[in-house]
Design a protein around this motif. Structure first.
Motif, mmCIF file in Angstrom:
data_model
loop_
_atom_site.group_PDB
_atom_site.id
_atom_site.type_symbol
_atom_site.label_atom_id
_atom_site.label_comp_id
_atom_site.label_asym_id
_atom_site.label_seq_id
_atom_site.Cartn_x
_atom_site.Cartn_y
_atom_site.Cartn_z
ATOM 1 N N HIS A 290 36.083 38.642 37.905
ATOM 2 C CA HIS A 290 37.646 38.498 37.676
ATOM 3 C C HIS A 290 38.442 39.193 36.716
ATOM 4 C CE1 HIS A 290 41.467 36.333 36.697
ATOM 5 N NE2 HIS A 290 41.779 36.643 38.084
ATOM 6 N N PRO A 291 37.768 39.192 35.458
ATOM 7 C CA PRO A 291 38.487 39.791 34.213
ATOM 8 C C PRO A 291 38.265 41.496 34.625
ATOM 9 C CG PRO A 291 37.017 38.312 33.321
ATOM 10 C CD PRO A 291 36.674 38.218 34.709
ATOM 11 N N LEU B 23 49.481 44.002 45.289
ATOM 12 C CA LEU B 23 48.793 43.617 43.992
ATOM 13 C C LEU B 23 48.407 42.280 43.623
ATOM 14 C CD1 LEU B 23 47.686 44.828 41.576
ATOM 15 C CD2 LEU B 23 49.906 44.614 40.254
ATOM 16 N N SER B 24 47.035 41.692 43.540
ATOM 17 C CA SER B 24 46.964 40.474 43.186
ATOM 18 C C SER B 24 45.636 40.728 42.378
ATOM 19 C CB SER B 24 46.307 39.994 44.647
ATOM 20 O OG SER B 24 45.712 38.604 44.278
ATOM 21 N N GLU B 25 45.614 39.632 41.473
ATOM 22 C CA GLU B 25 44.622 39.699 40.213
ATOM 23 C C GLU B 25 43.297 39.329 40.910
ATOM 24 O OE1 GLU B 25 44.806 36.100 37.448
ATOM 25 O OE2 GLU B 25 46.874 37.079 37.583
ATOM 26 N N TRP B 26 43.311 38.688 42.047
ATOM 27 C CA TRP B 26 42.090 37.971 42.827
ATOM 28 C C TRP B 26 41.638 38.793 43.914
ATOM 29 C CZ3 TRP B 26 40.290 34.078 40.327
ATOM 30 C CH2 TRP B 26 41.137 33.291 39.672
ATOM 31 N N SER B 27 41.933 39.943 43.875
ATOM 32 C CA SER B 27 41.680 40.880 44.928
ATOM 33 C C SER B 27 39.964 41.127 44.865
ATOM 34 C CB SER B 27 42.321 42.301 44.931
ATOM 35 O OG SER B 27 43.562 42.083 45.513
ATOM 36 N N THR C 72 38.176 43.190 37.561
ATOM 37 C CA THR C 72 39.017 43.438 38.693
ATOM 38 C C THR C 72 40.420 42.812 38.534
ATOM 39 O OG1 THR C 72 38.252 41.724 39.940
ATOM 40 C CG2 THR C 72 36.698 43.754 39.976
ATOM 41 N N ARG C 73 40.688 42.505 37.557
ATOM 42 C CA ARG C 73 42.295 41.721 37.437
ATOM 43 C C ARG C 73 43.321 42.924 37.896
ATOM 44 N NH1 ARG C 73 43.001 38.823 32.316
ATOM 45 N NH2 ARG C 73 41.154 37.588 33.332
ATOM 46 N N ASP C 74 43.226 44.020 37.215
ATOM 47 C CA ASP C 74 44.198 45.010 37.523
ATOM 48 C C ASP C 74 43.746 45.953 38.600
ATOM 49 O OD1 ASP C 74 45.572 44.093 35.480
ATOM 50 O OD2 ASP C 74 44.493 45.129 34.092
ATOM 51 N N TRP C 75 42.886 45.602 39.322
ATOM 52 C CA TRP C 75 42.397 46.686 40.543
ATOM 53 C C TRP C 75 43.161 46.241 41.681
ATOM 54 C CZ3 TRP C 75 39.801 45.023 45.168
ATOM 55 C CH2 TRP C 75 39.453 46.100 45.902
ATOM 56 N N ARG C 76 43.532 47.448 42.269
ATOM 57 C CA ARG C 76 44.544 47.144 43.614
ATOM 58 C C ARG C 76 44.115 47.759 44.812
ATOM 59 N NH1 ARG C 76 48.269 49.555 46.995
ATOM 60 N NH2 ARG C 76 49.961 48.270 47.504
#
Length: 122
Positions: free
Chosen positions: A51-52, A64-68, A54-58
């Motif tokens: 999670h940390p 955009l979701s911080e859970w992707s 990939t938080r800013d990964w789109r």
């Protein structure tokens, strides 16, 4: 995910006696329980790690979701589960036992038990 886990549990536990000799049944249930508990221990740690990172990964084409990244991780685990199920179907004896109405191996088939190879019980 809860529904998927329930379906998995309702299929895997009753299938064990069909593919494992009665002499090794307790060991088989112990191994399955241990692997299940290992997964319940390691997956939350993996999610906490992913999670940390990939938080800013789109994901391309998705909002955009911080859970992707976590969603992709669970999708990958699902794909591994499907591949494992398909791999079980590749073993002709396992496939024969799981697809037979009685759950028994064909007469004369050989199964592995703790003491070595034996003939299937008739």
């Amino acid at each position: 995910m809860g529904a998927g886990y329930s379906v998995f549990a309702s299929v895997i536990w009753p299938s064990v006696p069909f593919v494992v000799d009665s002499k090794a049944l307790g060991t088989a249930y112990g191994v399955i329980t241990s692997l299940q508990n290992l997964g319940l221990c390691l997956v939350p740690m993996a999610v906490a790690y992913v999670h940390p990172l990939t938080r800013d990964w789109r994901a391309p084409g998705l909002p955009l979701s911080e859970w992707s990244g976590v969603e992709l991780f669970f999708s990958a685990l699902g794909a591994v589960g499907i591949l494992a199920g398909l791999a079980l179907g590749c073993d002709p004896l396992v496939r024969a036992a799981l697809n037979s109405p009685t759950g028994r191996l064909p007469t004369g088939a050989r199964i592995f038990v703790q003491d070595g190879w034996e003939r299937s019980p008739d």
